[in-house]
Design an enzyme around this catalytic site. Structure first.
Site: not given
Ligand code: GLU
Length: 414
Positions: A106, A218-221, A224
């Protein structure tokens, strides 16, 4: 005593619980508690007013035993190292639960993208990419979007990486715009997985998702798309919120119109015909399916007993503390944990990466069908294990994941 909501401490506790249940070799548990690599960079950016601001950026790589590191990049003022370490560990489990060949990673930059211009965001992204460049790569570590990053940010990462390499490398990131190699269906994939899990949970509880009342925090991507896809399955969105607050209408809210309203005004607040509620009220609202799709530690021992939903499908990473997990489980609520419920995103990221490596483009229908199959299989694997072991779904998902990761290690070591 106030409870510990540090996400990394929580992630370790979850690992310890699963390790104990399966009698994992304590040396392997010890290894898995620590990320393999932590990179911290100071990212200088010339702001629009001519002054230089230095942002702190992270990339944490948790575990590579099952494949290349994989995980999103978060832009948020509250990003800190322990959060990124937890998110990286959760990615390891998520990829293992879905049985896709990745390890967890991450990234994050401490910034407030809402207060930055597009130019500032682009310069920050390109500089951050340059500073982590040696540690990422198509077979090494593949970033993706997370909170407050999007396909445009992925395009800048790809372009910066490709420029330095001297040729186009679309497989360096996933979640790109479709025009430069992004996968059809990726944008909605996390939300689709959240909705699929909610639908599967409904059928296990002998109820239908048709007319089920859904509340989305949480109405983000993610929130939604989860709302829209659940609505396509017949559910009724009755409440949604964002960082400014929430709206509630028991007779139903049109998820598409709500997003248009948010795009025009900057918030879901003020949506016609709906009553205003707080985020806190939304979480304990009388509904059938609760989808926490914002940030960590929103369901805690303070409010868990008040949750009235029959199903919780976690769109966010880490929204529930271990104390809240216990209360929710004892109340008989079926909670689908983040490492399963929101794994649709990384699953379609994997599809995107495979398409890129093969220079192919699959149709949206094909992507959605493949995602559907993977999600339903993973859901049932976890559900059956939970029944067999008489544990909650998070513990079951963790057992499955930790077993798979440990199994891979046996093949690699000594
Ligand atoms: N950030 C997203 C998650 O927490 C996607 C990670 C990804 O597609 O590599 O799962």
């Amino acid at each position: 005593m106030s409870q510990d909501t540090n996400p990394y401490h929580i992630a370790i506790k979850q690992l310890e619980m699963a390790a104990e249940k399966i009698g994992l070799d304590p040396n392997i548990t010890e290894l898995l508690k620590h990320p393999k690599r932590v990179l911290i960079v100071s990212v200088p950016v010339k702001m629009d007013d001519g002054k230089v601001k230095v942002f702190t950026g992270y990339r944490v790589q948790h575990n590579p035993w099952r494949g290349a590191y994989k995980g999103g990049i978060r832009y948020h003022p509250k990003v800190d190292l322990d959060e990124v370490k937890a998110l990286a560990m959760w990615m390891t489990w998520k990829a293992a639960v879905m049985d896709i060949p990745y390890g967890g990673a991450k990234g994050g930059v401490v910034c407030n993208p809402k207060e930055m211009s597009q130019g500032e965001l682009e310069r920050m992204t390109r500089r951050y990419t340059t500073m982590i460049l040696d540690e990422i790569g198509p077979y090494k570590d593949v970033p993706a979007p997370d909170v407050y990053t999007n396909p445009q940010v992925m395009a800048w990462i790809m372009d910066t990486y490709s420029t330095i390499k001297g040729y186009a490398v679309p497989e360096i990131v996933t979640g790109k715009p479709v025009s430069i190699g992004g996968s059809l269906g990726r944008l909605g994939a996390t939300g689709r997985g959240v909705a699929i899990c909610a639908r599967e949970a409904c059928s296990k509880l002998g109820m239908s998702i048709k007319d089920a009342r859904v509340a989305v925090q949480g109405y983000g991507n993610v929130g939604y798309h989860a709302a829209v896809i659940a609505a396509e399955m017949g559910a009724r969105l009755i409440a949604a919120s964002d960082s400014k607050g929430g709206v509630y209408n028991p007779s139903g809210i049109d998820p598409v119109k709500l997003r248009e309203h948010k795009q025009q005004t900057g918030s879901v607040l003020g949506y016609p015909g709906a009553e205003e509620i707080t985020n806190e009220e939304l979480l304990t609202l009388d509904c059938d399916i609760l989808m926490p799709c914002a940030l960590e530690s929103v369901l805690t021992e303070k409010n868990a007993a008040e949750v009235k939903a029959k199903i919780v499908s976690e769109g966010a990473n880490g929204p529930t503390t271990p104390q809240a997990d216990k209360i929710i489980y004892e109340k008989g609520i079926l909670l689908i944990p983040d490492i399963l419920a929101n794994a649709g995103g990384v699953t379609v990221s994997y599809f995107e990466w495979v398409q890129n490596l093969h220079r192919e483009q699959w149709t949206e229908e094909e992507v959605n069908q493949k995602l559907e199959r993977k999600m339903v299989k993973a859901f049932n694997d976890v559900y059956q294990l939970a029944k067999k072991e008489n544990v909650d779904m998070r513990t079951a998902a963790m057992i499955l994941a930790v077993q798979r990761v440990a199994e891979a290690f046996k093949g690699l070591f000594p």
